[in-house]
Scaffold this motif. Structure first.
Motif, PDB file in Angstrom:
ATOM      1  N   ARG A   1       0.837  -1.190   0.000  1.00  0.00           N
ATOM      2  CA  ARG A   1       0.000   0.000   0.000  1.00  0.00           C
ATOM      3  C   ARG A   1       0.880   1.251   0.000  1.00  0.00           C
ATOM      4  O   ARG A   1       1.892   1.317   0.683  1.00  0.00           O
ATOM      5  N   ALA A   2       0.482   2.260  -0.774  1.00  0.00           N
ATOM      6  CA  ALA A   2       1.243   3.502  -0.834  1.00  0.00           C
ATOM      7  C   ALA A   2       1.100   4.259   0.484  1.00  0.00           C
ATOM      8  O   ALA A   2       0.040   4.253   1.104  1.00  0.00           O
ATOM      9  N   SER A   3       2.161   4.907   0.885  1.00  0.00           N
ATOM     10  CA  SER A   3       2.106   5.678   2.122  1.00  0.00           C
ATOM     11  C   SER A   3       1.419   7.017   1.862  1.00  0.00           C
ATOM     12  O   SER A   3       1.465   7.561   0.770  1.00  0.00           O
ATOM     13  N   VAL A   4       0.794   7.538   2.888  1.00  0.00           N
ATOM     14  CA  VAL A   4       0.101   8.814   2.797  1.00  0.00           C
ATOM     15  C   VAL A   4       1.043   9.901   3.299  1.00  0.00           C
ATOM     16  O   VAL A   4       1.641   9.782   4.365  1.00  0.00           O
ATOM     17  N   THR A   5       1.159  10.962   2.528  1.00  0.00           N
ATOM     18  CA  THR A   5       2.034  12.066   2.893  1.00  0.00           C
ATOM     19  C   THR A   5       1.180  13.247   3.330  1.00  0.00           C
ATOM     20  O   THR A   5       0.186  13.581   2.688  1.00  0.00           O
ATOM     21  N   ASP A   6       1.578  13.879   4.413  1.00  0.00           N
ATOM     22  CA  ASP A   6       0.860  15.045   4.904  1.00  0.00           C
ATOM     23  C   ASP A   6       1.263  16.250   4.052  1.00  0.00           C
ATOM     24  O   ASP A   6       2.413  16.672   4.066  1.00  0.00           O
ATOM     25  N   LEU A   7       0.310  16.797   3.303  1.00  0.00           N
ATOM     26  CA  LEU A   7       0.589  17.909   2.410  1.00  0.00           C
ATOM     27  C   LEU A   7       0.042  19.234   2.939  1.00  0.00           C
ATOM     28  O   LEU A   7      -0.008  20.211   2.206  1.00  0.00           O
ATOM     29  N   THR A   8      -0.365  19.280   4.203  1.00  0.00           N
ATOM     30  CA  THR A   8      -0.875  20.531   4.761  1.00  0.00           C
ATOM     31  C   THR A   8       0.287  21.497   4.944  1.00  0.00           C
ATOM     32  O   THR A   8       1.383  21.100   5.343  1.00  0.00           O
ATOM     33  N   PRO A   9       0.055  22.796   4.663  1.00  0.00           N
ATOM     34  CA  PRO A   9       1.152  23.767   4.827  1.00  0.00           C
ATOM     35  C   PRO A   9       1.517  23.927   6.299  1.00  0.00           C
ATOM     36  O   PRO A   9       0.664  23.873   7.175  1.00  0.00           O
ATOM     37  N   ASP A  10       2.757  24.117   6.551  1.00  0.00           N
ATOM     38  CA  ASP A  10       3.256  24.300   7.904  1.00  0.00           C
ATOM     39  C   ASP A  10       2.935  25.716   8.370  1.00  0.00           C
ATOM     40  O   ASP A  10       3.117  26.691   7.637  1.00  0.00           O
ATOM     41  N   ALA A  11       2.457  25.856   9.599  1.00  0.00           N
ATOM     42  CA  ALA A  11       2.083  27.167  10.120  1.00  0.00           C
ATOM     43  C   ALA A  11       3.298  28.073  10.266  1.00  0.00           C
ATOM     44  O   ALA A  11       3.183  29.288  10.198  1.00  0.00           O
ATOM     45  N   ARG A  12       4.496  27.532  10.450  1.00  0.00           N
ATOM     46  CA  ARG A  12       5.715  28.323  10.599  1.00  0.00           C
ATOM     47  C   ARG A  12       6.247  28.817   9.265  1.00  0.00           C
ATOM     48  O   ARG A  12       7.114  29.658   9.202  1.00  0.00           O
ATOM     49  N   ASP A  13       5.762  28.287   8.164  1.00  0.00           N
ATOM     50  CA  ASP A  13       6.275  28.610   6.841  1.00  0.00           C
ATOM     51  C   ASP A  13       5.631  29.909   6.353  1.00  0.00           C
ATOM     52  O   ASP A  13       4.430  30.005   6.186  1.00  0.00           O
ATOM     53  N   ASP A  14       6.446  30.910   6.086  1.00  0.00           N
ATOM     54  CA  ASP A  14       5.925  32.205   5.648  1.00  0.00           C
ATOM     55  C   ASP A  14       5.476  32.179   4.189  1.00  0.00           C
ATOM     56  O   ASP A  14       4.494  32.817   3.815  1.00  0.00           O
ATOM     57  N   GLU A  15       6.203  31.473   3.343  1.00  0.00           N
ATOM     58  CA  GLU A  15       5.901  31.478   1.919  1.00  0.00           C
ATOM     59  C   GLU A  15       4.900  30.397   1.540  1.00  0.00           C
ATOM     60  O   GLU A  15       4.332  30.442   0.468  1.00  0.00           O
ATOM     61  N   GLY A  16       4.742  29.389   2.353  1.00  0.00           N
ATOM     62  CA  GLY A  16       3.775  28.331   2.075  1.00  0.00           C
ATOM     63  C   GLY A  16       4.264  27.273   1.113  1.00  0.00           C
ATOM     64  O   GLY A  16       3.497  26.456   0.649  1.00  0.00           O
ATOM     65  N   ASP A  17       5.574  27.287   0.780  1.00  0.00           N
ATOM     66  CA  ASP A  17       6.067  26.263  -0.142  1.00  0.00           C
ATOM     67  C   ASP A  17       6.656  25.060   0.583  1.00  0.00           C
ATOM     68  O   ASP A  17       7.077  24.103  -0.040  1.00  0.00           O
ATOM     69  N   GLY A  18       6.703  25.084   1.902  1.00  0.00           N
ATOM     70  CA  GLY A  18       7.175  23.953   2.677  1.00  0.00           C
ATOM     71  C   GLY A  18       8.672  23.892   2.834  1.00  0.00           C
ATOM     72  O   GLY A  18       9.205  22.957   3.391  1.00  0.00           O
ATOM     73  N   PHE A  19       9.397  24.890   2.331  1.00  0.00           N
ATOM     74  CA  PHE A  19      10.851  24.857   2.409  1.00  0.00           C
ATOM     75  C   PHE A  19      11.319  25.948   3.357  1.00  0.00           C
ATOM     76  O   PHE A  19      10.942  27.102   3.222  1.00  0.00           O
ATOM     77  N   GLU A  20      12.141  25.604   4.297  1.00  0.00           N
ATOM     78  CA  GLU A  20      12.653  26.549   5.284  1.00  0.00           C
ATOM     79  C   GLU A  20      14.084  26.939   4.909  1.00  0.00           C
ATOM     80  O   GLU A  20      14.972  26.100   4.895  1.00  0.00           O
ATOM     81  N   PHE A  21      14.293  28.223   4.613  1.00  0.00           N
ATOM     82  CA  PHE A  21      15.640  28.668   4.281  1.00  0.00           C
ATOM     83  C   PHE A  21      16.497  28.842   5.523  1.00  0.00           C
ATOM     84  O   PHE A  21      17.712  28.812   5.440  1.00  0.00           O
ATOM     85  N   ASP A  22      15.874  29.042   6.677  1.00  0.00           N
ATOM     86  CA  ASP A  22      16.630  29.250   7.910  1.00  0.00           C
ATOM     87  C   ASP A  22      17.509  28.064   8.249  1.00  0.00           C
ATOM     88  O   ASP A  22      18.556  28.215   8.860  1.00  0.00           O
ATOM     89  N   GLU A  23      17.103  26.880   7.825  1.00  0.00           N
ATOM     90  CA  GLU A  23      17.859  25.665   8.160  1.00  0.00           C
ATOM     91  C   GLU A  23      19.183  25.613   7.422  1.00  0.00           C
ATOM     92  O   GLU A  23      20.116  24.940   7.834  1.00  0.00           O
ATOM     93  N   PHE A  24      19.269  26.332   6.267  1.00  0.00           N
ATOM     94  CA  PHE A  24      20.459  26.199   5.433  1.00  0.00           C
ATOM     95  C   PHE A  24      21.319  27.462   5.401  1.00  0.00           C
ATOM     96  O   PHE A  24      22.248  27.551   4.641  1.00  0.00           O
ATOM     97  N   GLU A  25      21.009  28.453   6.213  1.00  0.00           N
ATOM     98  CA  GLU A  25      21.818  29.664   6.251  1.00  0.00           C
ATOM     99  C   GLU A  25      23.166  29.357   6.878  1.00  0.00           C
ATOM    100  O   GLU A  25      23.273  28.582   7.826  1.00  0.00           O
ATOM    101  N   GLU A  26      24.183  29.978   6.318  1.00  0.00           N
ATOM    102  CA  GLU A  26      25.525  29.781   6.852  1.00  0.00           C
ATOM    103  C   GLU A  26      25.738  30.738   8.021  1.00  0.00           C
ATOM    104  O   GLU A  26      25.362  31.894   7.982  1.00  0.00           O
ATOM    105  N   SER A  27      26.325  30.227   9.069  1.00  0.00           N
ATOM    106  CA  SER A  27      26.612  31.086  10.223  1.00  0.00           C
ATOM    107  C   SER A  27      28.038  31.595  10.117  1.00  0.00           C
ATOM    108  O   SER A  27      28.923  30.911   9.622  1.00  0.00           O
ATOM    109  N   GLY A  28      28.279  32.822  10.592  1.00  0.00           N
ATOM    110  CA  GLY A  28      29.652  33.244  10.556  1.00  0.00           C
ATOM    111  C   GLY A  28      29.818  34.639  10.576  1.00  0.00           C
ATOM    112  O   GLY A  28      30.206  35.568  10.325  1.00  0.00           O
TER     113      GLY A  28
END
Length: 96
Positions: free
Chosen positions: A69-96
């Motif tokens: 059976r195929a797995s079900v994926t939750d496609l609801t937008p995340d409340a923390r996501d400002d743009e609504g595309d599901g991708f968080e840029f904060d996770e990949f910012e370089e610190s320094g």
């Protein structure tokens, strides 16, 4: 004397044929048994503990159907996501 020799030859022949048949009965299925895939450890354990083989087969069939059976994926937008595309840029910012 001739009857005793004939009886001895017949008995020896019957014994030889019996040994050959016994060897073939044991050896012939050996290759097909060795070519079979081994039982999963949990199934082997349940069989050794005396569980009903029909119940084990039903459980394995149900698990196989669930796996297909195929797995079900939750496609609801995340409340923390400002743009609504599901991708968080904060996770990949370089610190320094």
């Amino acid at each position: 004397m001739l009857a005793a020799d004939t009886a001895l030859v017949v008995a020896g022949g019957a014994f030889a044929v019996g040994v050959v048949v016994l060897v073939l009965l044991v050896w012939a299925p050996w290759n097909s048994v060795r070519n079979e895939p081994p039982l999963p450890d949990d199934v082997e354990t349940r069989l050794l503990l005396g569980d009903d083989p029909d119940e084990i087969a039903a459980d394995e069939d149900a698990a196989e159907r669930r796996a297909l059976r195929a797995s079900v994926t939750d496609l609801t937008p995340d409340a923390r996501d400002d743009e609504g595309d599901g991708f968080e840029f904060d996770e990949f910012e370089e610190s320094g």
